[in-house]
Every structure is written in C-alpha cells, then in structure tokens.
Write a protein that holds these residues in place. Structure first.
Motif, short mmCIF file in Angstrom:
data_model
loop_
_atom_site.label_atom_id
_atom_site.label_comp_id
_atom_site.label_asym_id
_atom_site.label_seq_id
_atom_site.Cartn_x
_atom_site.Cartn_y
_atom_site.Cartn_z
N ALA A 84 5.13 -4.28 -4.82
CA ALA A 84 4.46 -3.38 -3.86
C ALA A 84 3.11 -2.92 -4.40
N LEU A 85 3.04 -2.60 -5.68
CA LEU A 85 1.77 -2.19 -6.28
C LEU A 85 0.76 -3.32 -6.23
N ASP A 86 1.22 -4.57 -6.41
CA ASP A 86 0.32 -5.72 -6.33
C ASP A 86 -0.22 -5.89 -4.91
N VAL A 87 0.66 -5.72 -3.93
CA VAL A 87 0.22 -5.83 -2.53
C VAL A 87 -0.87 -4.81 -2.23
N LEU A 88 -0.71 -3.59 -2.77
CA LEU A 88 -1.68 -2.52 -2.54
C LEU A 88 -2.88 -2.61 -3.48
N GLU A 89 -2.84 -3.57 -4.41
CA GLU A 89 -3.90 -3.76 -5.41
C GLU A 89 -4.12 -2.48 -6.22
N ARG A 90 -3.03 -1.80 -6.53
CA ARG A 90 -3.07 -0.57 -7.33
C ARG A 90 -3.21 -0.93 -8.80
N ASP A 91 -4.10 -0.26 -9.51
CA ASP A 91 -4.34 -0.51 -10.92
C ASP A 91 -3.18 0.06 -11.75
N LYS A 92 -2.33 -0.81 -12.25
CA LYS A 92 -1.14 -0.35 -12.98
C LYS A 92 -1.48 0.23 -14.34
#
Length: 432
Positions: free
Chosen positions: A257-265
C-alpha cells in the motif's frame, strides 16, 4: 481447484487456481490481453495469450469492460516487473456480471465528481491503499492497548452535555429534552478509568464546525485513552510509544500500500525513534516570532502555518506543552507554579499534517472544577456525575485523544483528510 485471493498469490506460485475479481483496466493486442484485476485484497495482472487458450476465452478477455466481475482460472507466476511481484497466466474466464459505462475511467476526474462517486472511487488502487493503511492502524491500535492492559470502554454517542462547550455540537431532540452528538468520549473515559485503571475508547465523534480546510471532517473517529494514577509526563510516554507503534505496524504490514501511494518509507522510519521532541508553548511562540511570524501573539492558538513550521523545525512528531488556560477546556489541571497555563500537550505531526493528538492531565480538585464549570457557563447539574469523580477517591489521571483520519492522512502521505475515511462528511457534503 482451489479458489484463492490475490494477496495470497505468493503461496501458490506454479499452481493452477481460481480467483474472483473485477476488471480494473485492460489493454490488448491481436495476440495477447493484459487484464488489471482486483479482488479487494490487492491488484495484479492477468495475462491471456491467444495461442494458449480457446478462441472464445481470448474474445471474452478482449471484450471485458471496466469493473465487470469475473472468475479467472490460471497459473500463478512471479512477475518481477510489477510492484506486487506476481501475476496469473489465465486459461479460462467466467463472466459473473457485466459492467457498462463505468463512470470513473482511467482519465483525470475532478474532486467533486470523485466525491459524488465515492462509493465507486473506493475501488481505485490509491483509495484502496489508503483504506488498507487505515485498517492496519485500527488493528494496531487494539494490539497496542491490549498489550498494555487497557480495557476498551464505549462511551455514549448521544449526550446531555458537552465537554468543550456547545458551539460546535449537533443538537437533536431526545424525547422531551435536548441531546447532542458526542464531540468526545473523554469525560466518560475518566469515569471508566476510576473503575478499570487504564481504558480506551474508539468511536465516531461529531463537530458542527463550519470549516473547509483539508484537515477537517464533520464526522470522524477518535481513540481516547485515559489512565488513573498517571501524570502528564507518563501520558506523553504512552502517546509517543503508541504513535511509533502505529507507524512501525504500517511499515511492517502495508508495504504494498505504501508503494502504491509512493510514500517514502525511510522518512516514516524516522518517526519510530523515541523520545519525540518537546517544546513549551512559550518557546514555540518565541521560535515563531524569531522566524518572521509577526501574526502570532502569546495567548493565540496556533494555525496551520504555525504548526507546520514548528514540526518542520524538528522533522519528527513534536509535543507542544502547556498552552494558555484561556484557550483550553475547563477540565485541564492548572500548572503548579503558573496561573495562566494548564498541564497539557498537543502532538504535531511533521510534513504539514498538524495536530494529531490533544491531551492533558485532568483537574482533580472538586472546588476548582466546580468553579471552572460555572466560569464556562455550563450547567452544574449536567456535570454532577463528573464532579462525583472528584468526591469519591479522586486520583491523578491523564489522557489524550488521537484523530484517526488525521493520522491516516499523515502516515499515508496524502493531501486531504477526506480520503482517509470511507464516506466523508464535509461542510457541504452528506452524499453518498
């Protein structure tokens, strides 16, 4: 043949399975059709090769319209080119129900159009990812408080009084008297803490605040813990541990989900480092004035630009401590050495997301609270039960409230709180 969900594909590589799904999108050439499939757990690709299937299967694939529901059969295989990592080589397609003229196409749509079609917009990959993160935050909330011996108590949604005044309350008729939709369960949580020690509530709250900012909802969900025999500093430690736990849980369980949102982990990982910085209200005012904020004076509440600057000065969630008494609710404990401030703290999220937690140590002196109730123009009779808590074994106690949607917005890295709840209620929106 086993029917599986897309999310479990990694357990079935090399196996022939059946999946119930919807067609999110498709593209095809004369020899191959690529179907973007979703089933509620994840999105992945189905591939239909004309030379490897009966002609009618390939024609069915070519003619599928967006959001048609289907049962597909085929072999699961790895797909290193996709974020998800797996795909299905389709050998058969059964149409369950056709979809015609689906209104949300892959092209750009305006926000009002998407909000009018929120019941369908939820199907999109980005909205799906946000809701998965919301779900994980809810799951992790229960885990955190259960692991720390908190008891969940459900306060009423209909109340006869208001903990923070009636100006932003929804009033309704309760037979022959007035009632209000709850704006906080806190006072009831204080009663519960006197019975169970450590408690938390998790439910909807309502604010009739005529605000259109990207941080405000009319109906939203709050997590409100309350702890007996607990001073403010101990409460702050629980707050930062809880927020760090939420962030880490999303990192651990919502990578896709974080990848889909392109959230900086990597940025999110910095929010798990404790302790979070603390700054007093006095020092925050001084910090702002030194940096060109001439519009702020001691005694003012902070607006969005002020909170953003303060949080960005630390690049982590930050506690602002001990606000002026005049701008805080009646129930907060007075400062031991100053009459103008109370023992409280707001947690401000970085990256411009603003306040996500408000909390305080609660006043325990009966006479002081009674005076406060009168000074705020509240009905003493309506609060007699609350005053009882100070008559029968009062103890130091503290608590806080975390706004679920603001937290989802921040951790997801999205722009507007309206996307952090399935069906938002806004100033001019109660549909769908």
């Amino acid at each position: 043949m086993e029917q599986i969900q897309i999310i479990d594909s990694k357990k079935h590589v090399g196996e022939t399975v059946t999946i119930g799904a919807w067609v999110a999108n498709k593209r095809s050439s004369g020899k191959i059709a690529f179907l973007q499939l979703r089933d509620g757990t994840a999105f992945f690709q189905g591939v239909v090769v004309k030379s490897e299937v009966p002609e009618e299967v390939f024609q069915t694939a070519k003619n599928l319209s967006q959001e048609t529901s289907i049962l597909v059969t085929g072999e699961i295989r790895e797909d290193s080119r996709s974020k998800f990592g797996y795909e299905i080589g389709i050998t058969n397609i059964e149409v369950v129900s056709e979809s015609h003229d689906y209104p949300i196409t892959p092209k750009e749509h305006g926000t009002d159009f998407l909000m009018d079609h929120r019941h369908l917009w939820l199907r999109s990959s980005r909205q799906h990812a946000v809701m998965q993160i919301r779900n994980e935050i809810i799951r992790a909330t229960y885990e955190f408080f259960n692991n720390n011996q908190f008891v969940k108590i459900d306060p009423p949604i209909l109340t006869g009084s208001a903990p923070e005044g009636t100006t932003d309350l929804f009033e309704t008729n309760y037979f022959d008297q007035k009632a209000y939709l709850s704006q906080s369960g806190q006072l009831y949580m204080e009663a519960a803490a006197m019975a169970f020690g450590k408690v938390f509530s998790f439910g909807p709250t309502f604010r009739a605040e005529k605000s259109k900012t990207r941080r405000h909802l009319i109906e939203f969900w709050m997590i409100e813990p309350e702890m007996a025999f607990t001073h403010q500093e101990q409460s702050l430690e629980v707050q930062e541990q809880y927020v760090a736990f939420l962030v880490q849980s999303v990192l651990d369980n919502c990578e896709y989900a974080l990848d889909v949102l392109e959230r900086d982990k990597e940025v999110l990982k910095t929010y798990t480092k404790l302790p979070f910085p603390r700054i007093t209200y006095d020092d925050a005012i001084e910090l702002l004035k030194k940096n060109g904020f001439d519009d702020i004076e001691w005694g003012d509440d902070f607006g969005s630009p002020h909170e953003t600057f303060i949080a960005n000065s630390f690049e982590q969630p930050v506690f602002i401590l001990n606000y002026p008494k005049a701008i805080k609710p009646f129930y907060m404990k007075p400062h031991p050495t100053r009459e103008d401030v109370v023992i409280c703290a707001d947690m401000i999220a970085p990256e411009g997301y603003g306040e996500i937690i408000g909390g305080s140590e609660r006043a325990t002196d009966y006479d002081f609270l009674l005076e406060q109730i009168k000074n705020h123009g509240l009905d003493e009779k309506e609060y007699s039960w609350y005053l009882d808590l100070r008559k029968y074994g009062s103890v130091p106690h503290s608590g806080f409230g975390l706004g679920l949607e603001r937290t989802v917005t921040w951790i997801s890295g999205i722009d507007h709180v309206r996307e952090a709840i399935p069906f938002p209620r806004l100033l001019n929106r109660i549909y769908p």
